[in-house]
Design a protein around this motif. Structure first.
Motif, PDB file in Angstrom:
ATOM      1  N   ASP A  77       5.799  -8.545   4.420  1.00  0.00           N
ATOM      2  CA  ASP A  77       5.673  -7.324   4.120  1.00  0.00           C
ATOM      3  C   ASP A  77       6.634  -6.560   3.078  1.00  0.00           C
ATOM      4  O   ASP A  77       7.813  -7.068   2.879  1.00  0.00           O
ATOM      5  N   ALA A  78       6.270  -5.717   2.411  1.00  0.00           N
ATOM      6  CA  ALA A  78       6.927  -5.085   1.337  1.00  0.00           C
ATOM      7  C   ALA A  78       8.057  -4.279   1.641  1.00  0.00           C
ATOM      8  O   ALA A  78       9.169  -4.264   0.993  1.00  0.00           O
ATOM      9  N   ASP A  79       8.173  -3.850   2.825  1.00  0.00           N
ATOM     10  CA  ASP A  79       9.365  -3.149   3.482  1.00  0.00           C
ATOM     11  C   ASP A  79      10.624  -3.810   3.829  1.00  0.00           C
ATOM     12  O   ASP A  79      11.386  -3.435   4.286  1.00  0.00           O
ATOM     13  N   LYS A 130       2.592   2.042   7.531  1.00  0.00           N
ATOM     14  CA  LYS A 130       1.270   2.204   7.158  1.00  0.00           C
ATOM     15  C   LYS A 130       0.451   1.988   8.323  1.00  0.00           C
ATOM     16  O   LYS A 130      -0.806   1.901   8.179  1.00  0.00           O
ATOM     17  N   TYR A 131       1.068   1.624   9.629  1.00  0.00           N
ATOM     18  CA  TYR A 131       0.332   1.333  10.715  1.00  0.00           C
ATOM     19  C   TYR A 131       0.548   2.557  11.666  1.00  0.00           C
ATOM     20  O   TYR A 131       1.242   2.346  12.637  1.00  0.00           O
ATOM     21  N   ARG A 191      12.510  -0.182   8.933  1.00  0.00           N
ATOM     22  CA  ARG A 191      12.113  -0.097   7.376  1.00  0.00           C
ATOM     23  C   ARG A 191      13.141   0.635   6.684  1.00  0.00           C
ATOM     24  O   ARG A 191      13.517   1.696   7.145  1.00  0.00           O
ATOM     25  N   LYS A 234       7.046   1.022  20.053  1.00  0.00           N
ATOM     26  CA  LYS A 234       6.134  -0.177  19.403  1.00  0.00           C
ATOM     27  C   LYS A 234       6.787  -1.375  19.928  1.00  0.00           C
ATOM     28  O   LYS A 234       5.982  -2.252  20.067  1.00  0.00           O
ATOM     29  N   GLY A 292      -7.118  -3.097   3.106  1.00  0.00           N
ATOM     30  CA  GLY A 292      -6.601  -3.125   4.195  1.00  0.00           C
ATOM     31  C   GLY A 292      -5.623  -4.402   4.327  1.00  0.00           C
ATOM     32  O   GLY A 292      -5.690  -5.299   3.573  1.00  0.00           O
ATOM     33  N   HIS A 293      -4.505  -4.232   4.716  1.00  0.00           N
ATOM     34  CA  HIS A 293      -3.435  -5.391   5.022  1.00  0.00           C
ATOM     35  C   HIS A 293      -3.812  -6.522   4.989  1.00  0.00           C
ATOM     36  O   HIS A 293      -3.712  -7.555   4.285  1.00  0.00           O
ATOM     37  N   TYR A 348       0.948  -1.212  -0.019  1.00  0.00           N
ATOM     38  CA  TYR A 348       0.019   0.081   0.099  1.00  0.00           C
ATOM     39  C   TYR A 348       1.005   1.339   0.213  1.00  0.00           C
ATOM     40  O   TYR A 348       1.597   1.466   1.050  1.00  0.00           O
ATOM     41  N   ASP A 386      -2.846  -2.984  -2.864  1.00  0.00           N
ATOM     42  CA  ASP A 386      -4.002  -2.662  -2.014  1.00  0.00           C
ATOM     43  C   ASP A 386      -4.367  -1.449  -2.408  1.00  0.00           C
ATOM     44  O   ASP A 386      -4.487  -0.638  -1.232  1.00  0.00           O
ATOM     45  N   GLN A 405       7.287   5.248   4.923  1.00  0.00           N
ATOM     46  CA  GLN A 405       6.835   5.076   6.044  1.00  0.00           C
ATOM     47  C   GLN A 405       5.944   4.038   6.500  1.00  0.00           C
ATOM     48  O   GLN A 405       5.253   3.324   5.990  1.00  0.00           O
ATOM     49  N   ASN A 455      -8.682   0.187  -1.590  1.00  0.00           N
ATOM     50  CA  ASN A 455      -7.844  -0.403  -0.308  1.00  0.00           C
ATOM     51  C   ASN A 455      -8.648  -1.228   0.586  1.00  0.00           C
ATOM     52  O   ASN A 455      -9.717  -0.782   0.774  1.00  0.00           O
ATOM     53  N   ARG A 475      14.628  -8.564  13.126  1.00  0.00           N
ATOM     54  CA  ARG A 475      13.795  -7.839  12.215  1.00  0.00           C
ATOM     55  C   ARG A 475      14.567  -6.302  12.135  1.00  0.00           C
ATOM     56  O   ARG A 475      15.288  -5.932  13.213  1.00  0.00           O
ATOM     57  N   GLU A 480       3.699   1.730  -1.642  1.00  0.00           N
ATOM     58  CA  GLU A 480       5.094   1.330  -1.218  1.00  0.00           C
ATOM     59  C   GLU A 480       5.885   1.654  -2.365  1.00  0.00           C
ATOM     60  O   GLU A 480       6.998   0.943  -2.621  1.00  0.00           O
ATOM     61  N   LYS A 527      -4.446   2.920  13.574  1.00  0.00           N
ATOM     62  CA  LYS A 527      -4.825   1.843  12.812  1.00  0.00           C
ATOM     63  C   LYS A 527      -4.280   0.634  13.806  1.00  0.00           C
ATOM     64  O   LYS A 527      -4.912  -0.508  14.011  1.00  0.00           O
TER      65      LYS A 527
END
Ligand code: UDP
Ligand code: MG
Length: 315
Positions: free
Chosen positions: A103-105, A214-215, A208, A141, A80-81, A13, A50, A212, A78, A205, A15, A219
Motif C-alpha cells: 500500500d502507498a501509506d 481510503k477504507y 498511516r 479496526k 478500486g484497490h 488513490y 487509481d 486518511q 477509479n 504494522r 495519496e 467500503k
C-alpha cells in the motif's frame, strides 16, 4: 545467488500527501538491496494511479522522469484497490522475476522486503507479509479485522491470517493468477488458490503517517461481503439447513396442533392455519436453498477459474 529483477507495485488513490515520503523510503530500500546484490538494475518501483482526483499522478509523473527506477501506470478511472493492484501486477508480470505489492501509506514495514526476496531466491513463489501485532490499529479496526478472518474461515475460505495485500509473487505465480478471470476480485482469497510453495514473513504494522484511510466502514463492510460471496456458497447452505429444520419443526407443530385440537380447546381454523404456516415456511426455505445450490453452481462455472495449475512437467 544472482540478483533478481524485482518490481514493487503500489496502488494509489488520492495519496498526494504520502507519495513523496513513500518514494523516498522505497528508493532507499532499493539502494540497500542493490548494494546487497539482492536485486538488479532493471528492478522498478511502479505506482498505479487509481483514478485519483488530487495531484497523485502529477507526482508519479515527476518522479518517473526524475528516477529511472520509478514508473507509473494511470488508470482511466477509479477501479478500486483490488483492481488497481491487479492492473499493476498484470502490466509488469512479463518484465520481472517477481513483483511485490504494497500500500502507498507504507503501513506495512518495507524493511522486510529483502527477506521477501531471499525467500523467493530460495524457491518460494509466493511470500505473504503477515502482521505479527496489531497494536497500532484502532481497537475498532483490530476487532473487526479479526472477526472478518474468523468469519471467512468459518465460511471455508482459505486465507492467510492477518495477511493483507503485502506479498511477493513470482512471475509464474502471477501468470497463474492471470488465469483467474473473475470480475469480483478478492486477491487475498485468490492467491492461496494459485498454490506453489509459499512462505510467511512477519512484521509489525505501522500507523498511516499521513493522509486518511481510503477504507471507511462502508467500503470495509462491502469488501468483506464481497470476499465471502465471491468465495463461499456457505450462506446458501445455511438457508437450506434452516429450511430443513423449519420443515422438521412443522412436523412437531403438526403434532402439537393435533394434540390441542383433540384434547385442548383450539379455536376453529387455528389448527389448519398453524400447520400450513410452518409447513409452507419450511418448504419455501428448502426450495430457496435448493435453487440457491444451482445458482451456486452457475456462479462457480461463470467464474471460469482454472481447474489446475501445473507446477512441473518433466519429460
Ligand atoms: N486504494 C486504491 N483505490 C481505492 C482505494 C484505495 O488504489 O479506490 C489504495 C490506497 O491508495 C492505498 C491502498 O489502496 O495504497 C490501501 O488503502 P488504505 O491504506 O486507505 O486502506 P487501510 O490501510 O486503511 O485498510
Ligand atoms: Mg493503509
Amino acid at each position: 545467488m544472482s540478483p533478481v529483477n524485482a518490481y514493487i507495485v503500489i496502488p494509489c488513490y488520492n495519496e498526494e500527501e504520502v507519495l513523496e515520503e513513500t518514494c523516498r523510503q522505497l528508493l532507499s530500500v532499493f539502494d540497500e538491496m542493490k548494494t546487497q546484490k539482492l536485486i538488479n538494475d532493471d528492478s522498478r518501483i511502479i505506482f498505479v494511479d487509481d483514478g485519483s482526483k488530487d495531484k497523485t499522478w502529477e507526482i508519479i509523473d515527476r518522479f518517473s522522469d526524475e528516477y529511472v527506477e520509478i514508473g507509473g501506470i494511470k488508470l482511466a478511472k477509479n477501479a478500486g484497490h483490488q483492481n488497481a493492484l491487479l492492473a499493476g501486477l498484470m502490466t509488469v508480470k512479463d518484465e520481472c522475476d517477481c513483483a511485490i505489492s504494497i500500500d502507498a501509506d507504507l503501513q506495512d514495514d518495507i524493511h522486510v522486503i529483502p527477506e521477501f526476496i531471499k525467500n523467493f531466491q530460495n524457491g518460494c513463489d509466493v511470500v505473504y507479509g503477515v502482521r505479527s501485532k496489531r497494536d497500532t490499529d484502532t481497537f475498532f479496526k483490530r476487532t473487526t479485522a479479526v472477526a472478518f478472518y474468523k468469519l471467512m474461515q468459518a465460511m471455508g475460505v482459505k486465507m492467510v491470517f492477518n495477511h493483507a495485500d503485502y506479498r511477493l509473487m513470482s512471475r509464474r505465480a502471477l501468470n497463474a493468477l492471470s488465469e483467474f478471470s473473475e470480475v469480483n476480485l478478492f486477491l487475498r482469497g485468490l492467491v492461496p488458490l494459485v498454490g506453489y510453495k509459499s512462505a510467511n514473513v512477519y512484521y509489525e504494522r505501522n500507523e498511516r503517517f499521513a493522509g486518511q484511510s481510503k477504507y471507511p466502514l462502508k467500503k470495509m463492510l462491502s469488501f468483506a461481503f464481497d470476499g465471502i460471496t465471491s468465495f463461499s456458497i456457505t450462506p446458501i447452505r445455511i438457508i437450506t439447513a434452516i429450511g430443513a429444520s423449519v420443515s422438521f419443526m412443522a412436523i412437531l407443530a403438526a403434532l402439537y396442533v393435533l394434540f390441542s385440537k383433540f384434547f385442548g380447546n383450539a379455536s376453529v381454523g387455528w389448527s389448519s392455519l398453524m400447520v400450513s404456516i410452518w409447513f409452507l415456511g419450511g418448504v419455501q426455505l428448502l426450495s430457496v436453498g435448493l435453487i440457491g445450490e444451482y445458482i451456486g453452481k452457475i456462479y462457480k462455472e461463470t467464474k471460469r477459474r482454472p481447474r489446475f495449475i501445473i507446477e512441473e512437467y518433466k519429460k
